[in-house]
Enzyme design. Structure first.
Site, PDB file in Angstrom:
ATOM      1  N   ASN A 210      39.189  33.195  26.409  1.00 27.28           N
ATOM      2  CA  ASN A 210      40.290  32.339  26.873  1.00 27.28           C
ATOM      3  C   ASN A 210      39.763  31.379  27.931  1.00 27.28           C
ATOM      4  OD1 ASN A 210      40.628  33.561  29.627  1.00 27.28           O
ATOM      5  ND2 ASN A 210      41.004  35.386  28.373  1.00 27.28           N
ATOM      6  N   ASP A 282      44.145  41.224  25.438  1.00 30.57           N
ATOM      7  CA  ASP A 282      44.985  42.383  25.098  1.00 30.57           C
ATOM      8  C   ASP A 282      44.437  43.122  23.887  1.00 30.57           C
ATOM      9  OD1 ASP A 282      46.841  42.074  27.127  1.00 30.57           O
ATOM     10  OD2 ASP A 282      47.927  40.518  26.010  1.00 30.57           O
ATOM     11  N   LYS A 292      26.249  38.063  11.014  1.00 32.49           N
ATOM     12  CA  LYS A 292      27.107  36.879  11.068  1.00 32.49           C
ATOM     13  C   LYS A 292      27.950  36.792   9.797  1.00 32.49           C
ATOM     14  CE  LYS A 292      26.845  31.911  11.570  1.00 32.49           C
ATOM     15  NZ  LYS A 292      25.981  30.742  11.524  1.00 32.49           N
ATOM     16  N   ILE A 311      43.583  47.708  32.203  1.00 31.48           N
ATOM     17  CA  ILE A 311      42.804  48.116  33.390  1.00 31.48           C
ATOM     18  C   ILE A 311      43.727  48.307  34.597  1.00 31.48           C
ATOM     19  CG2 ILE A 311      40.873  47.479  34.886  1.00 31.48           C
ATOM     20  CD1 ILE A 311      39.978  45.532  32.591  1.00 31.48           C
TER      21      ILE A 311
HETATM   22  O1  C5P Z   1      50.196  42.133  30.768  1.00 30.67           O
HETATM   23  P1  C5P Z   1      49.484  40.950  31.298  1.00 30.67           P
HETATM   24  O2  C5P Z   1      48.160  40.699  30.597  1.00 30.67           O
HETATM   25  O3  C5P Z   1      50.283  39.713  31.376  1.00 30.67           O
HETATM   26  O4  C5P Z   1      49.149  41.344  32.802  1.00 30.67           O
HETATM   27  C1  C5P Z   1      48.360  40.565  33.637  1.00 30.67           C
HETATM   28  C2  C5P Z   1      47.765  41.421  34.722  1.00 30.67           C
HETATM   29  O5  C5P Z   1      47.242  42.622  34.175  1.00 30.67           O
HETATM   30  C3  C5P Z   1      46.584  40.742  35.368  1.00 30.67           C
HETATM   31  O6  C5P Z   1      46.512  41.227  36.690  1.00 30.67           O
HETATM   32  C4  C5P Z   1      45.406  41.243  34.551  1.00 30.67           C
HETATM   33  O7  C5P Z   1      44.185  41.193  35.245  1.00 30.67           O
HETATM   34  C5  C5P Z   1      45.821  42.658  34.248  1.00 30.67           C
HETATM   35  N1  C5P Z   1      45.352  43.191  32.958  1.00 30.67           N
HETATM   36  C6  C5P Z   1      44.418  44.203  32.933  1.00 30.67           C
HETATM   37  N2  C5P Z   1      44.014  44.739  31.740  1.00 30.67           N
HETATM   38  C7  C5P Z   1      44.497  44.285  30.580  1.00 30.67           C
HETATM   39  C8  C5P Z   1      45.452  43.241  30.577  1.00 30.67           C
HETATM   40  C9  C5P Z   1      45.854  42.713  31.798  1.00 30.67           C
HETATM   41  O8  C5P Z   1      43.970  44.616  34.004  1.00 30.67           O
HETATM   42  N3  C5P Z   1      44.075  44.792  29.450  1.00 30.67           N
END
Ligand code: C5P
Length: 400
Positions: A210, A282, A292, A311
């Site tokens: 991203n 996500d 490849k 996390i």
């Molecule tokens: O659910 P969303 O991705 O919108 O949440 C954003 C927050 O969650 C941010 O602080 C991001 O660093 C954290 N996050 C994470 N692990 C993930 C997805 C998001 O720590 N897999």
């Protein structure tokens, strides 16, 4: 934001070719709000004139300890008592040696010995002079005496040699001075930060990522070091330099995927504050191809995804059991900032969240945020990401 408003700085200049950069440094300090009083050694005046420094600072320059402009004829006492900081840039090998021994045979060395304020020096000299055991002894003695050394750094020198001994650039010295004046609200605290994007492999040469630049997370790392913290920065793939400050070191771990970021974070879970700033994917590709993926013969390509670990939610669970870390999440929203941010804070089970309208802030130096905790919400910005980071650190320190 003027970071050095009303700070009174004695800018000492000693004899070295880098003295020509002191003019720019004085200008930057003043631009940032400082009141700058220049004191020059005799040798410094061989490289840059007192007239130049007077014109830039708007104040007469002091060069002589017998200067009769001070009422009681004690310029060394008057000037040091009127200062919040003495900054010597450039600081020559000779002046370092004198200061380390407590010698005081001119105004600048005498006011350093008579000072009751902190002293920062930016050494500048030929690399052999810097590496000489005598200069290294001086540096060690000065550090023991509580003097902070800014640099020197490496590069091409005025004498044509290449190596360590160059003075930091004026903008870098300015950053050090601004950092020096930040209140040490996180002294002794361990801060863990995730920053930047993650990268999920599709095959050995492709992946999904991203636009997160990592700038907000790196700004928080910098602000946390300025505030006296020990910082571990876990960075996804981004091209930012680790903030470098003489007052503290950032330990950096570079990771690629969300799973790697999760593993690195959990390995450092024993911290006081966790800032989840990274834009974590996500989803990950279920089974990345070993080779490849070729286009031939295909009319479409199906990719199957499975969820990545969250996390922040995991760290929030640890915090519930152990009482720490204090977890701060980030939310990049496209609409209904207040509502969505508040809802996300509760869903993630964390005490504080910082919402912003993304993705317009990706890559920008500026941001506008809404900081939400159980009792309050506070808007900051538009402001630089570093300014927002400093205010966020100040707020978090009050919650610890
Ligand atoms: O659910 P969303 O991705 O919108 O949440 C954003 C927050 O969650 C941010 O602080 C991001 O660093 C954290 N996050 C994470 N692990 C993930 C997805 C998001 O720590 N897999």
């Amino acid at each position: 934001m003027i970071s050095l408003k009303n700070k009174r700085i004695v800018l000492g200049i000693s004899g070295g070719i880098a003295a020509y950069k002191s003019a720019e440094l004085a200008r930057l300090l003043i631009q940032e709000g400082a009141q700058v009083q220049v004191v020059m050694t005799d040798a410094a005046q061989e490289f840059i004139t007192a007239v130049t420094m007077q014109a830039l600072t708007g104040k007469p320059v002091f060069t002589n300890q017998w200067d009769s402009r001070v009422d009681n004829n004690m310029a060394h006492i008057e000037l040091s008592r009127a200062a919040d900081l003495i900054l010597i840039a450039p600081c020559s090998a000779d002046l370092m040696a004198k200061l380390s021994l407590g010698l005081c045979d001119d105004l600048l060395s005498t006011l350093c010995l008579a000072r009751d304020c902190p002293l920062l020096i930016a050494p500048a000299m030929n690399l052999q002079m810097w590496q000489h055991s005598a200069t290294q002894r001086s540096a060690q003695r000065l550090l023991t005496d509580g003097v902070s050394l800014l640099g020197p750094t490496s590069g091409v020198q005025a004498c044509g040699e290449n190596g360590i001994g160059r003075m930091l650039e004026p903008s870098e010295i300015l950053e050090e001075v601004v950092a020096f004046f930040q209140t040490k609200v996180l002294q002794g605290k361990r801060i863990l930060i995730t920053a930047g994007p993650t990268f999920e492999s599709i095959d050995p040469v492709r992946g999904i990522t991203n636009h997160s630049s990592g700038k907000m997370g790196f700004a928080i790392a910098r602000a946390a070091v300025e505030a006296g913290a020990e910082v571990h920065l876990i960075a996804g793939p981004c091209h930012l330099q680790t903030p470098l400050l003489s007052s503290g070191k950032i330990i950096r771990s570079d990771v690629l995927s969300a799973q790697q970021m999760y593993d690195a974070t959990l390995a450092s879970k024993n911290c006081d504050v966790f800032f989840a700033v990274a834009a974590v994917a996500d989803w990950k590709i279920d089974k990345p191809a070993q080779q490849k993926i070729k286009r031939q013969g295909k009319t479409n390509l199906d990719l199957r995804f499975s969820p990545n670990p969250d996390i922040l939610s995991e760290m929030a669970k640890i915090a519930k059991q152990k009482g720490k870390p204090y977890c701060v999440g980030f939310a990049a929203e496209s609409d209904r900032l207040g509502l969505n941010t508040k809802e996300k804070r509760v869903r993630k089970g964390i005490p504080m969240i910082v919402g912003n309208i993304g993705p317009s802030t990706f890559g920008s130096e500026m941001n506008s945020v809404l900081i939400v905790d159980a009792s309050t919400s506070k808007s900051i910005g538009p402001a630089s990401k570093l300014e927002i980071a400093r205010q966020l650190i100040a707020l978090v320190s009050k919650r610890l």
